[in-house]
Structure formats: structure tokens, C-alpha cells
Design a protein around this motif. Structure first.
Motif, mmCIF file in Angstrom:
data_model
loop_
_atom_site.group_PDB
_atom_site.id
_atom_site.type_symbol
_atom_site.label_atom_id
_atom_site.label_comp_id
_atom_site.label_asym_id
_atom_site.label_seq_id
_atom_site.Cartn_x
_atom_site.Cartn_y
_atom_site.Cartn_z
ATOM 1 N N ARG A 22 9.849 -16.204 -9.116
ATOM 2 C CA ARG A 22 8.835 -15.237 -9.831
ATOM 3 C C ARG A 22 8.252 -14.142 -8.662
ATOM 4 O O ARG A 22 7.962 -13.085 -9.155
ATOM 5 C CB ARG A 22 7.692 -16.433 -10.006
ATOM 6 N N GLU A 23 8.097 -14.531 -7.419
ATOM 7 C CA GLU A 23 7.401 -13.619 -6.516
ATOM 8 C C GLU A 23 8.575 -12.599 -6.276
ATOM 9 O O GLU A 23 8.174 -11.557 -6.237
ATOM 10 C CB GLU A 23 7.489 -14.648 -5.043
ATOM 11 N N GLY A 24 9.963 -13.055 -6.400
ATOM 12 C CA GLY A 24 10.785 -11.886 -6.110
ATOM 13 C C GLY A 24 11.027 -10.922 -7.310
ATOM 14 O O GLY A 24 11.449 -9.842 -7.138
ATOM 15 N N ARG A 25 10.696 -11.490 -8.578
ATOM 16 C CA ARG A 25 10.720 -10.669 -9.552
ATOM 17 C C ARG A 25 9.465 -9.895 -9.760
ATOM 18 O O ARG A 25 9.797 -8.912 -10.586
ATOM 19 C CB ARG A 25 10.984 -11.562 -10.964
ATOM 20 N N ARG A 26 8.404 -10.114 -9.122
ATOM 21 C CA ARG A 26 7.258 -9.549 -9.500
ATOM 22 C C ARG A 26 7.144 -8.184 -9.215
ATOM 23 O O ARG A 26 7.799 -8.016 -7.960
ATOM 24 C CB ARG A 26 5.979 -10.314 -8.871
ATOM 25 N N LEU A 27 6.698 -7.040 -9.779
ATOM 26 C CA LEU A 27 6.734 -5.920 -9.189
ATOM 27 C C LEU A 27 5.665 -5.696 -8.113
ATOM 28 O O LEU A 27 4.358 -6.470 -8.359
ATOM 29 C CB LEU A 27 6.141 -5.185 -10.486
ATOM 30 N N LEU A 28 6.202 -4.813 -7.392
ATOM 31 C CA LEU A 28 5.231 -4.757 -5.995
ATOM 32 C C LEU A 28 4.296 -3.585 -6.503
ATOM 33 O O LEU A 28 4.608 -2.524 -6.730
ATOM 34 C CB LEU A 28 5.824 -4.138 -4.898
ATOM 35 N N LYS A 29 2.896 -3.794 -6.197
ATOM 36 C CA LYS A 29 1.949 -2.886 -6.579
ATOM 37 C C LYS A 29 1.228 -2.072 -5.256
ATOM 38 O O LYS A 29 0.449 -2.851 -4.615
ATOM 39 C CB LYS A 29 0.789 -3.301 -7.449
ATOM 40 N N PRO A 30 1.722 -0.999 -4.777
ATOM 41 C CA PRO A 30 1.457 -0.443 -3.647
ATOM 42 C C PRO A 30 -0.231 -0.246 -3.805
ATOM 43 O O PRO A 30 -0.806 0.601 -4.621
ATOM 44 C CB PRO A 30 2.157 0.704 -3.335
ATOM 45 N N GLU A 31 -1.040 -0.516 -2.846
ATOM 46 C CA GLU A 31 -2.653 0.003 -2.782
ATOM 47 C C GLU A 31 -3.005 -0.179 -1.581
ATOM 48 O O GLU A 31 -2.288 -0.826 -0.542
ATOM 49 C CB GLU A 31 -3.375 -0.994 -3.752
ATOM 50 N N ARG A 32 -4.169 0.559 -1.143
ATOM 51 C CA ARG A 32 -4.688 0.653 0.268
ATOM 52 C C ARG A 32 -5.267 -0.666 0.640
ATOM 53 O O ARG A 32 -6.152 -1.181 -0.188
ATOM 54 C CB ARG A 32 -5.914 1.713 0.224
ATOM 55 N N LEU A 33 -4.793 -1.156 1.700
ATOM 56 C CA LEU A 33 -5.330 -2.347 2.055
ATOM 57 C C LEU A 33 -6.084 -2.333 3.544
ATOM 58 O O LEU A 33 -5.553 -1.914 4.589
ATOM 59 C CB LEU A 33 -4.093 -3.492 2.318
ATOM 60 N N ASP A 34 -7.414 -2.976 3.377
ATOM 61 C CA ASP A 34 -8.065 -2.884 4.650
ATOM 62 C C ASP A 34 -7.727 -4.173 5.294
ATOM 63 O O ASP A 34 -8.126 -5.418 4.928
ATOM 64 C CB ASP A 34 -9.659 -3.095 4.536
ATOM 65 N N MET A 35 -6.864 -4.287 6.002
ATOM 66 C CA MET A 35 -6.068 -5.272 6.834
ATOM 67 C C MET A 35 -7.303 -6.411 7.396
ATOM 68 O O MET A 35 -7.176 -7.566 7.306
ATOM 69 C CB MET A 35 -5.149 -5.061 7.827
ATOM 70 N N ASP A 36 -8.217 -5.779 8.202
ATOM 71 C CA ASP A 36 -9.489 -6.622 8.889
ATOM 72 C C ASP A 36 -10.078 -7.446 7.876
ATOM 73 O O ASP A 36 -10.075 -8.762 7.813
ATOM 74 C CB ASP A 36 -10.423 -5.440 9.105
ATOM 75 N N ASP A 37 -10.317 -6.782 6.586
ATOM 76 C CA ASP A 37 -11.028 -7.801 5.537
ATOM 77 C C ASP A 37 -9.975 -8.748 4.885
ATOM 78 O O ASP A 37 -10.328 -9.752 4.837
ATOM 79 C CB ASP A 37 -11.233 -6.816 4.244
ATOM 80 N N LEU A 38 -8.805 -8.166 4.718
ATOM 81 C CA LEU A 38 -7.795 -8.970 3.892
ATOM 82 C C LEU A 38 -7.775 -10.280 4.839
ATOM 83 O O LEU A 38 -7.697 -11.770 4.226
ATOM 84 C CB LEU A 38 -6.591 -8.509 3.730
ATOM 85 N N VAL A 39 -7.277 -10.349 6.234
ATOM 86 C CA VAL A 39 -6.899 -11.181 6.762
ATOM 87 C C VAL A 39 -7.936 -12.267 7.429
ATOM 88 O O VAL A 39 -7.991 -13.521 7.070
ATOM 89 C CB VAL A 39 -6.251 -10.863 8.340
ATOM 90 N N ARG A 40 -9.293 -11.518 7.321
ATOM 91 C CA ARG A 40 -10.594 -12.355 7.581
ATOM 92 C C ARG A 40 -10.807 -13.329 6.513
ATOM 93 O O ARG A 40 -11.062 -14.372 6.502
ATOM 94 C CB ARG A 40 -11.758 -11.400 7.810
ATOM 95 N N SER A 41 -10.696 -12.719 5.069
ATOM 96 C CA SER A 41 -10.645 -13.671 4.167
ATOM 97 C C SER A 41 -9.755 -14.779 3.855
ATOM 98 O O SER A 41 -10.140 -15.840 3.442
ATOM 99 C CB SER A 41 -10.916 -12.860 2.857
#
Lengths: 490, 141
Positions: free
Chosen positions: A322-341
Motif C-alpha cells: 500500500r505504501e509503495g503504491r501510494r502517491l507521493l505528495k511533495p510539501e514543505r516540511l519543517d523537519m524540526d517540528d516533524l521529528v519533534r512530534s
């Protein structure tokens, strides 16, 4: 066998040029030497000329004085003085240029000139019938002879020099000619081979350039085709995984469902057994009782747990598909936020396992949020889970930009992965080390899958008891092109 | 007088069919169950019914000859059958499929989870659902 350097044209040319330079140096030094010799010869010749001229002057002076004394001409006192002066100067110059010890010879010259002057004056002052005339002439002649001898002896020296010079010149000339000829030949040879080499290399180069361009185009085509093939293969695998997991699930439903039914039915049999036991206990044989009370339940137990496990594995495969078939949706990622959460969501677990999670400042990127979250979630969870009991586990997440990629590291001070297991850990359903943790062994396999999908890769450094540090890279900007391409593949 | 509700089950796997049936009965629902093992057989049956019966369709999506989605489409296309509630049962929980089914008008989508309790519960809830939707059913003995 030719020595290697002779086989390669450029080296040959260089060698030739080197020889030429050497020849040039030899030639030049020979030239210098010969010039010296030349100069000496010329100097000797010059001395000879000067000597002859001086002798002539002396002889002329003598003739003039004799004539004047005989009454054939007049020689005034001034004329005599000036002639004597000229002679003295010429003598002085001659002596200076030829004498080994000019200073003492100069004295001798002065003395000789003084004598000559005295004697000349005496002769000119005397009458023709003076009885002393013969004696005066005698003295005068001696003076002249003396001067002549002095000049002549110098001349003798210069003849020797002349002869020597001639000899040397004689040796030098043929040597010079050989050197010139040799240098010319070497020069020609060097130029020739350099020229050939250059022409060849230029010729080849232009051919090669065409070949290269052709190859480049073919290569690009090949790469494009291969990428397409890979994508198609990937899509097929995804579809395959999907279908297989579904078709495997179906029988599983039956296995699990009907073992439950058996359990229910077993209850009925149990009730029957109890009733018989009440009314006619000796009807029941021991193995029959055991069958109903122990064996069948045990068998059901094993079947159920295996089926449950199979279900979890199928789930995992389906997840990856499923993950392999899922379409990738590029968006701006604030990595500090993402990894902290992500770390925050694992707070309870990390507290439990005495793990601390430190997130260093991370570069931003453009990517698929779900995919990136999944990567970090998996890696951080693993880091927390596989700590070393009794040792605080310090987990650190860092990242840096490297050109068009961003490189992240997730490191821990946990139990580490033994060298022999380094390949296993990425395999689906495989884990390493003491199997004391919950989990199906999916995390790393799916993490690598996701990363590779975004054209990155993951690796790690680890050893038993030494903790682990994972390093992986992601594109700084996940292009829409990548996302679209996956759509076509899926 | 309402005709007793007939349950039309289109399910190719015998085991699943049996499990579903058992649990429906356990839920106290005694109505007639017509089972068809292929999509075509089910469609033929549905096409052949003359009167507008009280029907409930239990539909499996993983059929051998056509996808359950096709059947759903065809059923909902027929004037006569449009109002018939369709309950989709399947092993898949693929979001796309679920959405598609809801779009096409299925009433309920039940996944056949491997966890048997959940499955049984779902079926039994179905029984209750049937009771709520259709009024008194024939009690099972």
C-alpha cells in the motif's frame, strides 16, 4: 622488447625534445669554448699585425736618422721628438698588450727610448767628419736592435699562441659540425614524433568525441528504458503483493473462523463427556477423555496462534504494498517540528526504556509528509526499543544539507547490531539479536523501501554493545516529477 | 403483509459462506438465505425475480468471475433493485475500494477481519441492523 616509453608517441616526442635540449646545451658550451679559442687566435693575429707595424716604424726611424746624418734629408729636432714620442707610444701599447709583466717591461721601454733619444740627438748633432760618428752609429744600431728584438720576442710568443689556437680551432670545428648535425637530427626527430603524436591524438580525439556522444545518447536511452522497466516491475510487484495478500487472507479467515467453531463445538462435547462421566464413568476410556479435554484444545491453540501470526505478516506485506503504491505528495516540511512530534508521540515508550531523544536543528526539505514521518517513527522507535538494559540510551537525530540531498543521522547508545547481522536487519520479517521485543521485523525493510523510492539510500554503523547510527539521505526537494512518475508506475 | 426478507449472499468461498450463515443464525436471524458462488449466478437470480421482493444482498468483493464492485454497479443501475440494501463483506480494507463502494451506494461495508470475534460481532450487528431496517424477522430456532 621495446622499453615502454618508446612505445608511446608522446613520451617519445618528449624524449626527443629532451635530447635536443641536451644537444643544444652541449652545442652552446662548445660554441663558447670555440669562441674563446677564436678570440685568442684573433688576438694573436692582432698582436702579429701590431708587431710588424711597430718593427716597420722602428726601421723607418732608423732609416730617417741615418739619412739625415748623411745629409740626405733634414730631421728637425721637433720632428725627431715627435717621431720618438709616436714610437714610444706604440711600443708602450705593444708591451701592454703582449708582455707577461708589463710594468717591468714598461720600465725597459722607457729606458730604451731614453737611450735612443740621447743617441739620436748625438748623431744628428755631430758632423759627418766627426771621428766619434762610427761609435755613435754603433750605439744607435744597438738600441734599434734591442727594440726590434723586444718586439720580435713578443712576436715569437704570439706565434706559439697562434699555433695552439689553430690546433684547438682545428679540433673544435669538426666537433662543432657533429654537434650541430646531431642537434638538428634530434630536433627533427623530436619534432617529427611530437607532430605525429599530436596529429594522432587530435585525430583520435575527434573520432572519440563522436563515439562518446553516440554512446552518451545510447546510454541516456538505456537509462530511460531501464527506469521504465524498473518502474513497471515495481508496479507489478506492488500489484502482486496486493493480490497475494488478499488471496492468502481468504483461507485464513476460514482457518480462524472454523477453529472458533470447533472450540464452540468442543464445549458441547465437553458437556457430553461430563454427563457420561456422571452416569456411566467406565464408558469413557482415558485417551478419549484426554482427547476432548487436552489434545483438541491444544491443537486448536497452535492453529489459532499460527493463523494470527500469518495474519500479521500478511498485514505487513499489504502495508508495504500500500505504501509503495501510494502517491507521493511533495510539501514543505519543517523537519524540526516533524521529528519533534514523532519523538513526542513515542514519549511514553522512551520514558519506559530510559531513553532520551535529542533533536538537533534540522534542515528543511520538500517531501511527502507521511513517508518522512514513517521513516523517523520507525527508526526512533527501534532506537528506543533496542536499548541496552541498565544503560541509559541517548538517541540523537541530526541532519545536514549536501548539495541537492539532505543527509540525516539517527544514532543511539543501545545494544547495537552484530557485524554478522548487518544484512539481515533490512530483510522483511528478520530481526537480529535477542528476540525480546515486540514486532514483526518490518520496520527497517519498509523504511529502506520508502527511502529508495525517493532515490535515496540508508546505511548504518554498529556493533554489539556499541550502539547504532543510521545514516540516510533524501532529496532536498521531492520533485513533482518523481511523484507523477510513481503515479504512472502505480 | 410484508414478505419475509430474503437474504441473497453472493460469496464464492464455502467456508466464508458457512461462517457468515452460522453467525447470522447466532444473532437470532432466521430468514431465508440464498447463496450464490459466482457473481453471474447472483445477477441471474436477481434479474429473474419477478415481484419486488424484500431483499438484502450480502456481497463479497473478491469474486472469481467479476468484481463485487461490478455487481454493485449493476444492481444499483436496475430500477427495481436500486432500493435494495447491499452489505459488502470482504477481506480488503483498501480505502479506495471502500470509497468506491460507498460512492456506488452500498449501505454498509464490513471487513472480514481475521480476528474472529470482530467478524462474528459484525455479523451479529448485521442481524440487529436487519431487525431495525426491516421490522420483525423470522426468528431462528
Amino acid at each position: 622488447m621495446l622499453p615502454p616509453f618508446l612505445k608511446r608517441p608522446m613520451m617519445l616526442a618528449t624524449f626527443g625534445l629532451g635530447l635536443n635540449v641536451l644537444a643544444g646545451i652541449i652545442l652552446f658550451s662548445l660554441l663558447l669554448a670555440s669562441e674563446n679559442a677564436e678570440t685568442r687566435v684573433r688576438e694573436a693575429l692582432q698582436v702579429r699585425v701590431e708587431g710588424y707595424s711597430l718593427l716597420a716604424d722602428i726601421r723607418r726611424f732608423e732609416t730617417a736618422v741615418r739619412r739625415a746624418s748623411r745629409g740626405n734629408g733634414t730631421l728637425s729636432a721637433d720632428a725627431v721628438q715627435s717621431r720618438l714620442l709616436t714610437l714610444e707610444n706604440a711600443l708602450t701599447a705593444f708591451v701592454a698588450s703582449t708582455a707577461a709583466d708589463p710594468a717591468s717591461d714598461q720600465l725597459a721601454v722607457e729606458e730604451a727610448m731614453a737611450n735612443l733619444e740621447r743617441d739620436t740627438t748625438a748623431i744628428l748633432a755631430s758632423d759627418s767628419d766627426d771621428g766619434r760618428r762610427d761609435a755613435l752609429f754603433e750605439t744607435f744600431s744597438t738600441d734599434i736592435d734591442g727594440l726590434v728584438a723586444a718586439v720580435a720576442s713578443a712576436r715569437a710568443e704570439d706565434v706559439t699562441a697562434l699555433i695552439d689556437g689553430r690546433q684547438r680551432a682545428g679540433v673544435i670545428r669538426p666537433l662543432l659540425l657533429t654537434a650541430v648535425a646531431g642537434a638538428l637530427l634530434t630536433g627533427l626527430f623530436a619534432l617529427g614524433s611530437a607532430g605525429v603524436a599530436l596529429a594522432r591524438s587530435v585525430g583520435l580525439f575527434s573520432r572519440r568525441e563522436e563515439e562518446l556522444r553516440g554512446l552518451n545518447d545510447t546510454m541516456e536511452d538505456t537509462v530511460a528504458r531501464r527506469t521504465q522497466d524498473l518502474e513497471r516491475a515495481n508496479a507489478e510487484t506492488q500489484r502482486f503483493a496486493y493480490i497475494v495478500s488478499h488471496d492468502l487472507r481468504s483461507p485464513l479467515v476460514n482457518i480462524i473462523g472454523f477453529t472458533h467453531e470447533i472450540e464452540e463445538d468442543l464445549k458441547a462435547l465437553g458437556a457430553l463427556l461430563a454427563r457420561i462421566h456422571e452416569r456411566a464413568p467406565d464408558l469413557i476410556k482415558p485417551h478419549e477423555r484426554i482427547a476432548i479435554t487436552e489434545d483438541v484444545p491444544e491443537a486448536i491453540g497452535f492453529i489459532q496462534s499460527s493463523a494470527a501470526k500469518m495474519d500479521r505478516l500478511i498485514d505487513a506485506v499489504l502495508q508495504q504494498s500500500r505504501e509503495g503504491r501510494r502517491l507521493l505528495k511533495p510539501e514543505r516540511l519543517d523537519m524540526d517540528d516533524l521529528v519533534r512530534s514523532v519523538a513526542a508521540s513515542l514519549a511514553t515508550l522512551s520514558e519506559e526504556r530510559e531513553a532520551t531523544v535529542t533533536v538537533e536543528p534540522l534542515p528543511r526539505l520538500v517531501g511527502d509528509r507521511t513517508a518522512v514521518e514513517q521513516i523517523f517513527s520507525n527508526l526512533i522507535e527501534n532506537a528506543i526499543k533496542y536499548g541496552k538494559p541498565g544503560r541509559p540510551n541517548a538517541i540523537r537525530i541530526a541532519g545536514r544539507e549536501e548539495g541537492k540531498r539532505v543527509v540525516f543521522t539517527v544514532s543511539d547508545t543501545g545494544r547495537g547490531i552484530a557485524a554478522k547481522d548487518h544484512d539481515r536487519v533490512f530483510e522483511l520479517f528478520r530481526r537480529a539479536g535477542p528476540q525480546d521485543q515486540e514486532g514483526e521485523g518490518l520496520g527497517l525493510s519498509s523504511v529502506r523501501h520508502i527511502i529508495r523510492r525517493m532515490h535515496g539510500d540508508i546505511s548504518f554503523v554498529s556493533d554489539v554493545d556499541k550502539g547504532t547510527a543510521f545514516t540516510f539521505d533524501l532529496p532536498k526537494v521531492l520533485s513533482k516529477h518523481d511523484a507523477d512518475r510513481d503515479e504512472n508506475a502505480g | 403483509m410484508t414478505t419475509p426478507l430474503r437474504i441473497v449472499m453472493i460469496e464464492d468461498d464455502d467456508g466464508h459462506a458457512r461462517l457468515i450463515e452460522k453467525n447470522i443464525r447466532r444473532a437470532g436471524v432466521g430468514n431465508d438465505i440464498q447463496r450464490f458462488a459466482t457473481g453471474q449466478a447472483g445477477l441471474d437470480y436477481l434479474a429473474g425475480i419477478e415481484a419486488t421482493p424484500e431483499l438484502l444482498i450480502l456481497l463479497d468483493l473478491n469474486l472469481p468471475d467479476m468484481t463485487g464492485v461490478d455487481i454493485l454497479e449493476k444492481v444499483k443501475a436496475k430500477e427495481r433493485l436500486k432500493a435494495v440494501p447491499v452489505i459488502v463483506l470482504t477481506t480488503t480494507d483498501d480505502a479506495d475500494e471502500v470509497n468506491r463502494c460507498y460512492e456506488l451506494g452500498c449501505s454498509v461495508y464490513v471487513t472480514k477481519p481475521v480476528s474472529y470475534e470482530d467478524f462474528a460481532q459484525a455479523i451479529q450487528r448485521l442481524g440487529l441492523f436487519l431487525q431495525v431496517v426491516r421490522g420483525p424477522s423470522v426468528p431462528a430456532d
